[in-house]
Design a protein around this motif. Structure first.
Motif, mmCIF file in Angstrom:
data_model
loop_
_atom_site.group_PDB
_atom_site.id
_atom_site.type_symbol
_atom_site.label_atom_id
_atom_site.label_comp_id
_atom_site.label_asym_id
_atom_site.label_seq_id
_atom_site.Cartn_x
_atom_site.Cartn_y
_atom_site.Cartn_z
ATOM 1 N N LEU A 68 0.775 -1.267 -0.166
ATOM 2 C CA LEU A 68 -0.027 -0.034 0.171
ATOM 3 C C LEU A 68 0.918 1.402 -0.008
ATOM 4 O O LEU A 68 0.292 2.365 -0.203
ATOM 5 C CB LEU A 68 -1.026 -0.166 1.208
ATOM 6 N N ALA A 69 2.211 1.114 0.307
ATOM 7 C CA ALA A 69 2.993 2.209 0.143
ATOM 8 C C ALA A 69 2.861 2.890 -1.383
ATOM 9 O O ALA A 69 2.816 2.158 -2.342
ATOM 10 C CB ALA A 69 4.472 1.874 0.593
ATOM 11 N N GLY A 70 2.820 4.397 -1.090
ATOM 12 C CA GLY A 70 2.724 4.903 -2.321
ATOM 13 C C GLY A 70 1.566 4.523 -3.118
ATOM 14 O O GLY A 70 1.289 5.292 -4.234
ATOM 15 N N SER A 71 0.212 4.403 -2.557
ATOM 16 C CA SER A 71 -0.823 4.133 -3.180
ATOM 17 C C SER A 71 -1.591 5.301 -3.718
ATOM 18 O O SER A 71 -2.028 5.688 -4.732
ATOM 19 C CB SER A 71 -2.018 3.617 -2.101
ATOM 20 N N SER A 73 0.338 8.092 -4.661
ATOM 21 C CA SER A 73 1.131 8.593 -5.744
ATOM 22 C C SER A 73 0.611 7.526 -7.243
ATOM 23 O O SER A 73 0.715 8.121 -8.167
ATOM 24 C CB SER A 73 2.570 8.420 -5.721
ATOM 25 N N ARG A 74 0.104 6.434 -6.951
ATOM 26 C CA ARG A 74 -0.310 5.629 -7.944
ATOM 27 C C ARG A 74 -1.713 5.782 -8.526
ATOM 28 O O ARG A 74 -2.095 5.509 -9.799
ATOM 29 C CB ARG A 74 0.160 3.918 -7.598
ATOM 30 N N TRP A 75 -2.459 6.242 -7.820
ATOM 31 C CA TRP A 75 -3.933 6.024 -7.998
ATOM 32 C C TRP A 75 -4.732 7.340 -7.568
ATOM 33 O O TRP A 75 -4.147 7.910 -6.520
ATOM 34 C CB TRP A 75 -4.701 4.978 -7.688
ATOM 35 N N THR A 76 -5.740 7.768 -8.246
ATOM 36 C CA THR A 76 -6.228 9.050 -7.641
ATOM 37 C C THR A 76 -7.169 8.495 -6.755
ATOM 38 O O THR A 76 -7.662 7.165 -6.400
ATOM 39 C CB THR A 76 -7.222 9.607 -8.730
ATOM 40 N N ALA A 77 -8.131 9.515 -6.064
ATOM 41 C CA ALA A 77 -9.137 9.112 -4.832
ATOM 42 C C ALA A 77 -10.168 8.152 -5.503
ATOM 43 O O ALA A 77 -10.603 7.042 -4.913
ATOM 44 C CB ALA A 77 -9.564 10.045 -4.189
ATOM 45 N N GLY A 78 -10.488 8.426 -6.530
ATOM 46 C CA GLY A 78 -11.685 7.655 -7.375
ATOM 47 C C GLY A 78 -11.327 6.256 -7.711
ATOM 48 O O GLY A 78 -12.028 5.263 -7.658
ATOM 49 N N GLN A 79 -9.907 6.155 -8.056
ATOM 50 C CA GLN A 79 -9.452 4.743 -8.333
ATOM 51 C C GLN A 79 -9.109 3.974 -7.365
ATOM 52 O O GLN A 79 -9.671 2.721 -7.471
ATOM 53 C CB GLN A 79 -8.137 5.014 -9.400
ATOM 54 N N LEU A 80 -8.978 4.699 -6.353
ATOM 55 C CA LEU A 80 -8.635 4.047 -5.017
ATOM 56 C C LEU A 80 -10.104 3.554 -4.448
ATOM 57 O O LEU A 80 -10.335 2.310 -3.940
ATOM 58 C CB LEU A 80 -7.966 4.715 -3.795
ATOM 59 N N ARG A 81 -11.029 4.473 -4.376
ATOM 60 C CA ARG A 81 -12.323 4.013 -4.231
ATOM 61 C C ARG A 81 -12.954 2.829 -4.713
ATOM 62 O O ARG A 81 -13.585 2.047 -4.140
ATOM 63 C CB ARG A 81 -13.296 5.153 -4.470
ATOM 64 N N LEU A 82 -12.944 2.810 -6.268
ATOM 65 C CA LEU A 82 -13.451 1.563 -7.026
ATOM 66 C C LEU A 82 -12.434 0.229 -6.692
ATOM 67 O O LEU A 82 -13.182 -0.856 -6.353
ATOM 68 C CB LEU A 82 -13.047 1.729 -8.519
ATOM 69 N N ARG A 83 -11.393 0.387 -6.209
ATOM 70 C CA ARG A 83 -10.472 -0.777 -5.772
ATOM 71 C C ARG A 83 -10.949 -1.142 -4.585
ATOM 72 O O ARG A 83 -10.984 -2.477 -4.237
ATOM 73 C CB ARG A 83 -9.252 -0.588 -5.760
ATOM 74 N N TYR A 129 -7.299 7.831 3.744
ATOM 75 C CA TYR A 129 -5.969 7.410 4.215
ATOM 76 C C TYR A 129 -4.866 7.058 3.334
ATOM 77 O O TYR A 129 -3.786 7.570 3.073
ATOM 78 C CB TYR A 129 -6.070 6.148 5.338
ATOM 79 N N LEU A 130 -5.327 6.202 2.207
ATOM 80 C CA LEU A 130 -4.706 5.580 1.292
ATOM 81 C C LEU A 130 -4.100 6.671 0.482
ATOM 82 O O LEU A 130 -3.223 6.607 -0.166
ATOM 83 C CB LEU A 130 -5.390 4.407 0.586
ATOM 84 N N ALA A 131 -5.005 7.706 0.252
ATOM 85 C CA ALA A 131 -4.319 8.983 -0.623
ATOM 86 C C ALA A 131 -3.092 9.654 -0.102
ATOM 87 O O ALA A 131 -2.485 10.389 -0.696
ATOM 88 C CB ALA A 131 -5.725 9.962 -0.985
ATOM 89 N N THR A 132 -2.979 9.407 1.217
ATOM 90 C CA THR A 132 -1.972 10.163 1.989
ATOM 91 C C THR A 132 -0.769 9.495 1.741
ATOM 92 O O THR A 132 0.558 9.942 2.045
ATOM 93 C CB THR A 132 -2.258 10.387 3.473
#
Length: 135
Positions: A68-71, A73-83, A129-132
């Protein structure tokens, strides 16, 4: 933090998928990254059973899924949300559960049938949190 009580009482909020993301918050508001970190590290929500990350205080972290390190940086909040909401939509072969779906699921434990694993608020907290996580 009791996950099942909050999730059990939660009615699923409608959401729209655009490409590989759910652009809009499920609650209409940003989540709380502090609560999100607690959820990610809580073994009941299962994140660190499969994922590792920048959590030095956690001795036993998973290695079945990407770190999850760098999440953030790899994905937008919207992309994280769908995941988090419905990872199998992006990768049907994933072992990651759908945390905010209740229909057309397989091998669902009795306590979770008919209810999401996480509430909309909890999803938003995890996404915040993941976005941070930028490194």
């Amino acid at each position: 933090m009791a996950l099942s009580g909050a999730a059990a009482a939660q009615t699923l909020q409608p959401y729209a998928v655009t490409g590989d993301a759910i652009p809009a918050s499920l609650t209409g508001a940003a989540g709380d990254p502090t609560r999100g970190r607690i959820l990610v590290l809580n073994r009941t929500s299962t994140c660190i059973l499969c994922h590792s990350g920048p959590f030095p205080e956690e001795k036993f972290q998973g290695d079945l899924a990407p770190s999850l390190a760098g999440s953030g940086s790899r994905w937008t909040a919207g992309q994280l949300r769908l995941r988090v909401v419905d990872a199998p939509r992006l990768n049907p072969a994933t072992i990651m559960p759908s945390y905010y779906r209740i229909e057309a699921l397989q091998r669902v434990g009795a306590p979770w049938r008919g209810k999401p694993i996480l509430s909309a608020e909890q999803i938003e907290d995890v996404v915040a949190y993941l976005a941070t996580l930028r490194e």
